[in-house]
Enzyme design. Sequence first.
Site, PDB file in Angstrom:
ATOM      1  N   CYS A 132       0.825  -1.212   0.000  1.00 57.19           N
ATOM      2  CA  CYS A 132       0.000   0.000   0.000  1.00 57.19           C
ATOM      3  C   CYS A 132       0.860   1.263   0.000  1.00 57.19           C
ATOM      4  O   CYS A 132       0.537   2.237  -0.675  1.00 57.19           O
ATOM      5  CB  CYS A 132      -0.925   0.007   1.209  1.00 57.19           C
ATOM      6  N   GLU A 133       1.942   1.241   0.751  1.00 51.94           N
ATOM      7  CA  GLU A 133       2.818   2.405   0.858  1.00 51.94           C
ATOM      8  C   GLU A 133       3.761   2.546  -0.334  1.00 51.94           C
ATOM      9  O   GLU A 133       4.473   3.545  -0.454  1.00 51.94           O
ATOM     10  CB  GLU A 133       3.619   2.338   2.149  1.00 51.94           C
ATOM     11  N   GLY A 134       3.802   1.547  -1.187  1.00 54.06           N
ATOM     12  CA  GLY A 134       4.621   1.629  -2.400  1.00 54.06           C
ATOM     13  C   GLY A 134       6.079   1.303  -2.194  1.00 54.06           C
ATOM     14  O   GLY A 134       6.909   1.602  -3.056  1.00 54.06           O
ATOM     15  N   SER A 157      -2.619   5.122   3.256  1.00 59.70           N
ATOM     16  CA  SER A 157      -2.800   4.429   1.981  1.00 59.70           C
ATOM     17  C   SER A 157      -3.790   3.274   2.087  1.00 59.70           C
ATOM     18  O   SER A 157      -4.191   2.706   1.059  1.00 59.70           O
ATOM     19  CB  SER A 157      -1.453   3.904   1.490  1.00 59.70           C
TER      20      SER A 157
END
Length: 240
Positions: free
Chosen positions: A92-94, A211
């Site tokens: 989600c945070e990449g 996120s």
Amino acid sequence: MSGARVIVGVALLGFAALAYTAYARQAQGEGAAPPEEGGGVSDWLDTSGLGDIGAEISDLVREVDFMNSNNTQSGVSVDANVRAFLEVIKRCEGTAGQPDPYRVCYAYSHTVQNMADHPAVTGEWTGVRLSDQQCAGVGLGPGCVSTAAGAYQTIKPTWLAKKRQLGLPDFSAASQDAAAVQLLRDRGAFNRLAAGDLAGAVSAARREWASLPGANYAGQGMRTMAQVAAWYQDAGGTTA
């Protein structure tokens, strides 16, 4: 819990575990059952006279008992679910797709070189200025700066708080994981994962990670619940 209390707690837990094992073996040899058969250390370890430290040790004991009960609750693997959810947060945070997620800084603006501490603490990186919309979304005025760093994009103030609480020695992967797990506990997501309640865990943890689905912070991108569920399953997470 302070570093000193962690040391005391761990030492007493170690003693308690050894003592309980010896007691159980002796009882088994005598044909008797340990106290509260089927229970754990908390069923016989008395910490009532130790004040605040005793209360904290009791919390640790209960967690040890919980994790030792085959690491399951209602047939759901707690360890596996927490590990899977940590992977979800990275996705989600990449950070998951980067060569080393634990060295990623906000907006991929810097790669952490010195893992002795958070990069905004060591001074090698001072953060990234956010848009006015993003600042307003988190209740800050124009010109605010994000110091989100590491696999879980932890900002400096949060990192310092978890570092003190857990006595973390550095910004290594192990320390970042420990801080993230503690944040899951703080937010009430850990118990949700223990029960196999993914939706509940997301609802609790999104107050920490913008996120996650439903966080709805202005100017912050969110993933969908379908994405989260797929990533969680791929990482070995299960639901009740």
